[in-house]
Design an enzyme around this catalytic site. Sequence first.
Site, PDB file in Angstrom:
ATOM      1  N   SER A 248       0.818  -1.213   0.000  1.00  0.00           N
ATOM      2  CA  SER A 248       0.000   0.000   0.000  1.00  0.00           C
ATOM      3  C   SER A 248       0.860   1.274   0.000  1.00  0.00           C
ATOM      4  O   SER A 248       1.723   1.410  -0.853  1.00  0.00           O
ATOM      5  CB  SER A 248      -0.949  -0.058   1.192  1.00  0.00           C
ATOM      6  OG  SER A 248      -2.055   0.736   0.937  1.00  0.00           O
ATOM      7  N   HIS A 389      -7.802  -5.688   0.382  1.00  0.00           N
ATOM      8  CA  HIS A 389      -6.553  -4.948   0.538  1.00  0.00           C
ATOM      9  C   HIS A 389      -5.790  -5.479   1.757  1.00  0.00           C
ATOM     10  O   HIS A 389      -6.181  -5.214   2.901  1.00  0.00           O
ATOM     11  CB  HIS A 389      -6.919  -3.474   0.736  1.00  0.00           C
ATOM     12  CG  HIS A 389      -5.757  -2.529   0.756  1.00  0.00           C
ATOM     13  ND1 HIS A 389      -4.961  -2.310  -0.337  1.00  0.00           N
ATOM     14  CD2 HIS A 389      -5.274  -1.728   1.743  1.00  0.00           C
ATOM     15  CE1 HIS A 389      -4.039  -1.402  -0.029  1.00  0.00           C
ATOM     16  NE2 HIS A 389      -4.204  -1.041   1.226  1.00  0.00           N
TER      17      HIS A 389
HETATM   18  C1  GTR Z   1      -5.324   4.520   1.812  1.00  0.00           C
HETATM   19  C2  GTR Z   1      -4.734   5.334   0.717  1.00  0.00           C
HETATM   20  C3  GTR Z   1      -4.052   4.443  -0.258  1.00  0.00           C
HETATM   21  C4  GTR Z   1      -3.153   3.446   0.418  1.00  0.00           C
HETATM   22  C5  GTR Z   1      -3.719   2.924   1.717  1.00  0.00           C
HETATM   23  C6  GTR Z   1      -2.754   2.218   2.653  1.00  0.00           C
HETATM   24  O1  GTR Z   1      -6.080   5.232   2.715  1.00  0.00           O
HETATM   25  O2  GTR Z   1      -5.765   6.042   0.114  1.00  0.00           O
HETATM   26  O3  GTR Z   1      -3.344   5.221  -1.198  1.00  0.00           O
HETATM   27  O4  GTR Z   1      -1.903   3.978   0.614  1.00  0.00           O
HETATM   28  O5  GTR Z   1      -4.274   3.918   2.484  1.00  0.00           O
HETATM   29  O6  GTR Z   1      -1.597   2.591   2.803  1.00  0.00           O
HETATM   30  O7  GTR Z   1      -3.224   1.295   3.320  1.00  0.00           O
END
Ligand code: GTR
Length: 408
Positions: A248, A389
């Site tokens: 991420s 995610h």
């Molecule tokens: C989210 C962000 C993403 C990603 C994610 C993370 O809120 O919008 O770009 O980086 O966090 O790091 O889990």
Amino acid sequence: NTHKSSAQVPAGTNVDESKVKPYTLPDPLQMQDGKKVTNVNDWNNIQRPYIYHLFEENVYGRIPRIKLTQTFRVRETGDAIGGLATRKQIRIYLSTADTSAFIDLLLYLPKSKTKAPVFVGYNFNGNQTVQADPAIFISENPLRDSRLKNADGTASDSTRGIASNSWDVKNIIKNGIGLVTAYYGDIEVDTKDGWQTGIRTKLKDELKIQPAEWSAISAWAWGLMRIMDYLEQDSNIDAKHVALFGHSRLGKTALWTGATDQRFAMVISNESGEGGAALARRNYGETIKDLNERFPHWFVGKYRTYNNNASAMPVDQHMLLSLIAPRPLYVASAEDDQWSDPKGEFLSAVNAASVYALFGKKGLGTDKMPPLNTSVGNTIRYHERTGKHAVTEFDWQQYIKFVNEQFK
Ligand code: GTR
């Protein structure tokens, strides 16, 4: 698919493929003088530095190259992972002038090797989250997530092992690979004011750079380079075979670090999304504007000028991937993570291949997205797995296999 995923993104986010407007990507091989790069020399000496500079100026800011005197202290070593590994905990002092500027490293090294290749990656909430192992020192710098911290901002004892599902340490070790991790907040706490207490302020005179000339992502990248300095002088580590991993926001960081420092022999981007592997020009899922509004500290100021105009950027993210060439690169996505734009990550990997080809390396070898849970490619590899995610056992299986193949 669209229906399922739209439930997981903020209102107003485009996750409808039919609404992606036609766009033209800048060609990584197109030089400023109108000629095309046809050989490695022109790439290395002219085009690569030029593209790198465009990313510094427009996206991530600069990373200082001044070398400070760094010292290391072994805090602890012990037996771990059922006797299969040695655990080491090292404190890296980043400057002799300020002892509060440090990175605490946690290492697991397989006993099956005298010199092991390693995965290196930051963790989100402290080293103690990576394994439920009471011998791990709790990271001392403040956390971002209020649910996890004590009144003074530091991690609470209840955070031990909470991220162990994201770090498949046992399988990594069993495959003869080591794991090196550190808390990214040791460099700068991930809040919009984090720069005030992090190294961008602490070391600004020594590094001769103002906080606004770089960004949190560049500061975290700098920290990874300092970890590499340590790895190069640890005789139990094969520093020529270091695979840099990030999930991420830390995947964005891993890509920018790998682009900056070619000592990292492989880069793995797990769902890095917008500002990472995903193409910005698709305007699918998270956008540049979303990033800048929620995380103004991650990027350099100029990135905001592209909030509603990704096509005005002289780069797109496939060019960041191209800076990893000719080193092995893995880009991974997840089906329920439409916010990260799996297809945009795939197409970015597709469009980095022309630079790999200069070196005689084959990229993905396809422009069709593979079926779910299927790894495809050659020196560039890609998968989209089912699920949300996260970093899963499936993801680690692919990365372990990639390391064992590429680092043979
Ligand atoms: C989210 C962000 C993403 C990603 C994610 C993370 O809120 O919008 O770009 O980086 O966090 O790091 O889990």
